[in-house]
Design a protein around this motif. Structure first.
Motif, mmCIF file in Angstrom:
data_model
loop_
_atom_site.group_PDB
_atom_site.id
_atom_site.type_symbol
_atom_site.label_atom_id
_atom_site.label_comp_id
_atom_site.label_asym_id
_atom_site.label_seq_id
_atom_site.Cartn_x
_atom_site.Cartn_y
_atom_site.Cartn_z
ATOM 1 N N GLY A 230 105.082 156.524 46.455
ATOM 2 C CA GLY A 230 104.536 157.749 47.004
ATOM 3 C C GLY A 230 103.671 158.549 46.041
ATOM 4 N N GLU A 231 103.177 157.903 45.008
ATOM 5 C CA GLU A 231 102.473 158.616 43.954
ATOM 6 C C GLU A 231 101.009 158.158 43.887
ATOM 7 N N VAL A 232 100.128 159.054 43.525
ATOM 8 C CA VAL A 232 98.749 158.666 43.243
ATOM 9 C C VAL A 232 98.529 158.770 41.745
ATOM 10 N N VAL A 233 98.211 157.632 41.126
ATOM 11 C CA VAL A 233 97.897 157.638 39.704
ATOM 12 C C VAL A 233 96.415 157.356 39.554
ATOM 13 N N ALA A 234 95.743 158.216 38.829
ATOM 14 C CA ALA A 234 94.317 157.985 38.595
ATOM 15 C C ALA A 234 94.159 157.189 37.321
ATOM 16 N N LEU A 235 93.282 156.194 37.374
ATOM 17 C CA LEU A 235 92.936 155.426 36.192
ATOM 18 C C LEU A 235 91.547 155.901 35.811
ATOM 19 N N LEU A 236 91.498 156.644 34.724
ATOM 20 C CA LEU A 236 90.266 157.341 34.379
ATOM 21 C C LEU A 236 89.668 156.705 33.131
ATOM 22 N N VAL B 70 94.393 157.683 31.093
ATOM 23 C CA VAL B 70 93.016 157.647 30.590
ATOM 24 C C VAL B 70 92.831 156.442 29.671
ATOM 25 N N LEU B 71 91.841 155.629 29.990
ATOM 26 C CA LEU B 71 91.528 154.465 29.170
ATOM 27 C C LEU B 71 90.257 154.749 28.377
ATOM 28 N N ARG B 72 90.263 154.242 27.167
ATOM 29 C CA ARG B 72 89.060 154.382 26.357
ATOM 30 C C ARG B 72 89.011 153.200 25.406
ATOM 31 N N HIS B 73 87.888 152.495 25.419
ATOM 32 C CA HIS B 73 87.735 151.291 24.601
ATOM 33 C C HIS B 73 88.935 150.366 24.745
ATOM 34 N N GLY B 74 89.438 150.226 25.972
ATOM 35 C CA GLY B 74 90.494 149.263 26.236
ATOM 36 C C GLY B 74 91.897 149.747 25.931
ATOM 37 N N ARG B 75 92.016 150.978 25.424
ATOM 38 C CA ARG B 75 93.352 151.465 25.087
ATOM 39 C C ARG B 75 93.717 152.671 25.939
ATOM 40 N N VAL B 76 95.019 152.860 26.159
ATOM 41 C CA VAL B 76 95.454 154.078 26.844
ATOM 42 C C VAL B 76 95.430 155.199 25.819
ATOM 43 N N VAL B 77 94.589 156.212 26.047
ATOM 44 C CA VAL B 77 94.521 157.311 25.085
ATOM 45 C C VAL B 77 95.242 158.550 25.609
ATOM 46 N N GLY B 78 95.724 158.459 26.837
ATOM 47 C CA GLY B 78 96.467 159.594 27.342
ATOM 48 C C GLY B 78 97.034 159.284 28.704
ATOM 49 N N ALA B 79 98.275 159.803 28.972
ATOM 50 C CA ALA B 79 98.861 159.710 30.296
ATOM 51 C C ALA B 79 99.433 161.084 30.584
ATOM 52 N N VAL B 80 98.810 161.803 31.494
ATOM 53 C CA VAL B 80 99.185 163.209 31.675
ATOM 54 C C VAL B 80 99.428 163.537 33.144
ATOM 55 N N ASP B 81 100.240 164.546 33.398
ATOM 56 C CA ASP B 81 100.381 165.103 34.742
ATOM 57 C C ASP B 81 99.146 165.940 35.027
ATOM 58 N N THR B 82 98.574 165.774 36.206
ATOM 59 C CA THR B 82 97.362 166.539 36.479
ATOM 60 C C THR B 82 97.657 168.027 36.593
ATOM 61 N N ARG C 29 90.227 169.972 33.586
ATOM 62 C CA ARG C 29 89.083 169.081 33.482
ATOM 63 C C ARG C 29 88.576 168.895 32.065
ATOM 64 N N GLY C 30 88.497 170.013 31.345
ATOM 65 C CA GLY C 30 87.970 169.946 29.986
ATOM 66 C C GLY C 30 88.830 169.049 29.113
ATOM 67 N N ALA C 31 90.158 169.181 29.238
ATOM 68 C CA ALA C 31 91.049 168.363 28.427
ATOM 69 C C ALA C 31 90.905 166.893 28.799
ATOM 70 N N LEU C 32 90.778 166.629 30.107
ATOM 71 C CA LEU C 32 90.615 165.241 30.546
ATOM 72 C C LEU C 32 89.315 164.665 29.997
ATOM 73 N N ALA C 33 88.245 165.456 30.063
ATOM 74 C CA ALA C 33 86.952 164.981 29.567
ATOM 75 C C ALA C 33 87.054 164.639 28.092
ATOM 76 N N ALA C 34 87.732 165.510 27.353
ATOM 77 C CA ALA C 34 87.856 165.265 25.919
ATOM 78 C C ALA C 34 88.643 163.985 25.665
ATOM 79 N N LEU C 35 89.706 163.771 26.452
ATOM 80 C CA LEU C 35 90.493 162.541 26.317
ATOM 81 C C LEU C 35 89.637 161.322 26.612
ATOM 82 N N MET C 36 88.857 161.435 27.671
ATOM 83 C CA MET C 36 88.066 160.312 28.163
ATOM 84 C C MET C 36 87.036 159.876 27.130
ATOM 85 N N VAL C 37 86.418 160.850 26.495
ATOM 86 C CA VAL C 37 85.372 160.501 25.553
ATOM 87 C C VAL C 37 85.866 160.455 24.119
ATOM 88 N N GLY C 38 87.062 160.943 23.875
ATOM 89 C CA GLY C 38 87.738 160.710 22.613
ATOM 90 C C GLY C 38 87.089 161.356 21.402
#
Lengths: 512, 347
Positions: free
Chosen positions: A33-39, A213-225, A230-239
């Motif tokens: 019953g969960e939605v997980v985003a793979l970002l 959040v994936l970046r260069h093939g690695r999980v760099v973060g797994a967070v509750d939305t 957004r800003g924190a997610l963007a920073a995670l995404m681009v590392g």
């Protein structure tokens, strides 16, 4: 609230292609019953991970469990049989068949009995999940949003209890996307679990419970939305952890090219340019940040000569541009590193020599229409040597090269210049390091810096904020076809740029 | 079962599979002979003897190969740019009409032949210009337009031969006047039927090969055929390249009509071409679109036709076997080419 059962567990999946670690010990769990985003950005490893799950690739390491049962690796049917359904970005539907026929196609014989039962099941599913589409409509006549509903119905019909959606909103209008989200909320309420692959932050915030959040093939973060923004997610995404070349500040020269109030029409869901004004100066790297699909392609096409502005104008060394084509752009000293090196930048079945002279065969390697293949070959050999292109020789077909080596050839070709005028004065580098391994990334970036230091104007388009912030003398952000003001080196942080990328800053700037 | 690409096919794979294709064609030929109630080996032998068994047979085969070389080249040039010219038959007739118009007294003297060849090429090129402009401007599929032009052209020829171009002395037969002697292509050796058209066809093949490998236009044609997107990005004038390709292709196909009229028949009739334009597609595909390969495959296909004629007279197997054999050869070859690039995998 008690935690729901885990329906899918990917445990330390690793997959490497040559030197590239596409997935590096990636773990992910999905509950009922969960939605997980793979970002993640393009090339971050999202698609590879899903291909491993569906048995298209064999993982080098790691295990997969579906509903507590281990999944046999390398068998495309295993995941389907275990109740995992996937809706790809590009639909696999037969346009000349009806919705019902498409749904049954591949699972049961179309002429077998049981059509009535199948229709009942489809009607029940579309009622339960709010997927309204007529079972007897021809798929060819349906809108894109309706076709996506058919794909989802197809997965549900096959009793999928885990649904994977690959960039599902890329092709949808905002209204269709909203309808899709309503469906997903309903579906999770009925016990379905969803993996939502995306790189659009606001959608992830809107629909997902958790976000990996994936970046260069690695999980760099797994967070509750709920616990992030957004800003924190963007920073995670681009590392921010990779040490790559960084350009030193340097005084800029004259404006070589000016994009002046240029607008282009929207293309489906992809926004056109909205009165974009941008200066490219000699000896300066202009970084263009933004999530892809926000108008960067349209801007690159205009600067590279593939398209003309619908309104606004282009000036080159203070002269307005009249005739405009890729050939003219090249002759005017604009070198291009295309976004798609396989389809735009090279011809796979041509050898390295032929690819090296693809842009300059007329101006530099032929006389009165006769090719000088000897000179062409020497040129290719010089690029191979000068840019460290690893290959058996200039007669190798370029499709056999790795992405990095292919890109080095394109870079060498571009930096050699497109006209009698030797080196190019402007370089348009569109996602120049996407999909490359770290070594090739550093090499390509250092060459761009070297070109800048020689006085070339560089426009760097990238989704990678690290790259943009490391290289650019001035940074613009693109969102929904709008261009932000230019920010000088060092005046912006990644989260601030993230807000511009998400579009929020445009609104507040507008309101102010 | 699914297909998986082979990155770097081995030499054995690249040569062995086409050889296998030819062997398979032979087996099918023998099966067909058996069905017709003849001895399989004898039938194959008679086809070979009929095609190559005597000086006369060889010259006849080469004569038959001449228009096939021209149409094969026309198709090979166009297909290389992924311009699907299915209309070589119509372009052939365009060339033939012009040759008759200029060669029956409108022009005289030594210039008749070169002028008629040139104008014939222009006519063939002009005929393909319409479809290619429709393709580049409006995106109309050239397969459809060039194919349909074949039928229009056949009816137009039929109209000409029943009307304005009908020979008044022809006893009512639908045929044109005969060419004047200056408008005829001489024979290479007196007394033997082989005419200079064959030599010109080989020259044309060499010319096309030189264009493809040594000129900037040839480079553009190959690039546009391989990847129009990359060609456009590299600054190539993709549409102009397609138009030039069409002009070359149409001109080559028209030369087939010119050489048949001026070299062999001496007049225009409705049976001038037994489908040379279509057979040219087979010739070009068998040659993998290589212009020098076209010479070889044209002679091969011509040999099957000439040999089958002779065999049919001797063994009583219908000549249709020639059509079936070329078709089977093509199918086997296409399959062989596919299998050099992909392998079949289970699962």
């Amino acid at each position: 609230m008690p935690e729901a059962e885990i329906v899918l567990r990917l445990d330390r999946i690793s997959k490497r292609f040559g030197a590239l670690k596409a997935n590096d010990a990636v773990s992910l769990t999905l509950r009922r019953g969960e939605v997980v985003a793979l970002l993640g950005e393009n090339g971050a490893g999202k698609t590879t991970l899903m291909n491993v799950l569906f048995g298209h690739y064999l993982a080098d390491a790691g295990t997969i469990e579906v509903f507590g049962q281990p999944l046999a690796p390398g068998n495309p049917r295993a995941a389907l049989a275990a109740g995992v359904g996937m809706v790809h970005q590009h639909f696999a539907l037969a346009g000349n068949l009806t919705v019902l026929e498409n749904i049954r196609l591949g699972t049961e014989r179309l002429w077998a009995r049981g059509v009535g039962a199948a229709r009942e099941k489809v009607e029940r599913l579309s009622r339960d999940f709010g997927l309204s589409v007529h079972p007897d409509a021809r798929v060819g006549r349906l809108s894109v949003g309706e076709r996506q509903r058919v794909e989802i119905l197809k997965a549900l019909y096959r009793d999928a209890r885990i649904l994977i959606l690959d960039e599902p909103t890329a092709v949808l209008t905002p209204q269709e996307a909203e309808a899709l989200f309503a469906t997903l909320r309903r579906a999770t309420g009925l016990g379905l679990s969803v993996i939502f692959i995306s790189h659009k932050l606001h959608e992830v915030m809107a629909i997902a419970d958790r976000c990996v959040v994936l970046r260069h093939g690695r999980v760099v973060g797994a967070v509750d939305t709920h616990a992030t923004d957004r800003g924190a997610l963007a920073a995670l995404m681009v590392g921010g952890e990779l040490s790559l070349p960084r350009a030193e500040a340097r005084a800029a020269g004259a404006v070589l090219m000016r994009v002046d109030g240029v607008s282009t029409p929207d293309r489906g869901a992809v926004p056109g340019l909205k009165a974009v004004t941008l200066d490219l100066r000699a000896g300066q790297i202009t970084g263009l940040a933004g999530v892809s699909g926000n108008g960067q392609a349209a801007l690159a096409e205009i600067i590279g000569g593939l398209a003309r502005p619908a309104s606004g104008r282009l000036t080159l060394r203070d002269r307005p541009v009249r005739d405009w084509s890729p050939g003219i752009a090249l002759a005017q000293g604009i070198a291009r590193i295309p976004e798609d090196r396989h389809h735009q930048g090279t011809i796979g079945d041509f050898d390295l020599t032929e690819n090296a002279v693809l842009e300059t065969y007329r101006s530099r390697f032929s006389r009165r229409g006769w090719m000088n293949w000897r000179a062409a070959r020497r040129f290719a050999e010089a690029i191979i040597k000068g840019y460290d292109v690893r290959c058996p020789g200039p007669e190798t077909r370029i499709r056999l090269l790795s992405g990095g080596n292919m890109q080095k050839l394109i870079l060498g070709r571009a930096l050699a210049g497109g006209s009698i005028r030797e080196a190019p004065e402007i370089i348009l580098a569109n996602q120049p390091v996407r999909g490359l391994d770290v070594g090739a990334i550093a090499y390509v970036q250092s060459q761009l810096i070297a070109a800048r230091d020689r006085g070339t104007a560089v426009l760097l388009i990238s989704e990678d904020l690290d790259e943009i912030m490391g290289l650019s003398d001035i940074i613009h952000v693109m969102s929904q076809g709008r261009l932000s003001p230019g920010f000088a080196r060092g005046t912006m942080t990644a989260p601030e740029l993230g807000l511009w990328m998400a579009g929020q800053k445009f609104e507040s700037a507008h309101a102010a | 079962m699914r297909l998986e690409p082979v990155a770097n096919p081995s030499t054995a794979r690249r040569l062995g599979l086409p050889a296998l294709a030819i062997a398979a064609t032979m087996v099918v030929a023998m099966g067909l002979a058996l069905l017709a109630g003849a001895s399989p080996l004898a039938t194959l032998g008679q086809i070979a003897v009929g095609a190559l068994g005597s000086k006369l047979a060889i010259l006849e085969t080469l004569n038959r190969a001449t228009p096939l070389i021209f149409t094969g080249l026309a198709v090979a040039v166009a297909f290389r740019a992924k311009l699907w010219n299915i209309g070589a038959e119509a372009q052939l007739y365009a060339g033939a009409i012009v040759t008759v118009l200029l060669g029956t007294g409108a022009l005289g003297g030594p210039l008749v032949l070169p002028v008629s060849a040139l104008v014939a090429m222009l006519a063939g090129a002009a005929l393909l210009l319409g479809p290619v402009l429709l393709k580049t401007r409006l995106g109309v599929d050239e397969v459809v337009t060039t194919l349909l032009l074949n039928f229009i052209m056949l009816l137009f020829v039929s109209y000409l031969l029943e009307g304005p171009m009908k020979d008044p002395m022809g006893m009512g037969w639908p045929k044109s006047q005969a060419l004047i002697p200056e408008a005829r292509l001489p024979r290479i050796v007196d007394g033997l039927r082989l005419h200079w058209g064959f030599a010109l066809a080989i020259l044309a093949a060499i010319g096309v090969w030189v264009i493809q490998t040594r000129t900037a236009l040839g480079f553009e044609i190959r690039a546009v055929g391989q990847s129009p997107e990359a060609a456009r990005f590299a600054g190539m004038p993709v549409n102009a390249v397609l138009v030039k390709t069409a002009l070359l292709s149409g001109g080559l196909a028209a030369l087939a009509g010119w050489s048949e009229v001026a070299g062999l028949k001496g007049l225009l009739s409705q049976d001038l071409s037994p489908g040379f334009g279509y057979t040219g597609i087979i010739v070009a595909m068998l040659a993998l679109l290589h212009p020098l390969g076209v010479v070889v495959t044209a002679v091969f296909v011509a040999g099957i036709f000439v040999g089958s004629d002779a065999m049919s007279r001797a063994a009583g197997v219908p000549t249709y076997i020639a059509d079936m054999l070329t078709a089977v050869a093509l199918l086997c070859m296409v399959l062989a080419i596919l299998l050099t690039k992909v392998r079949v995998v289970r699962g």
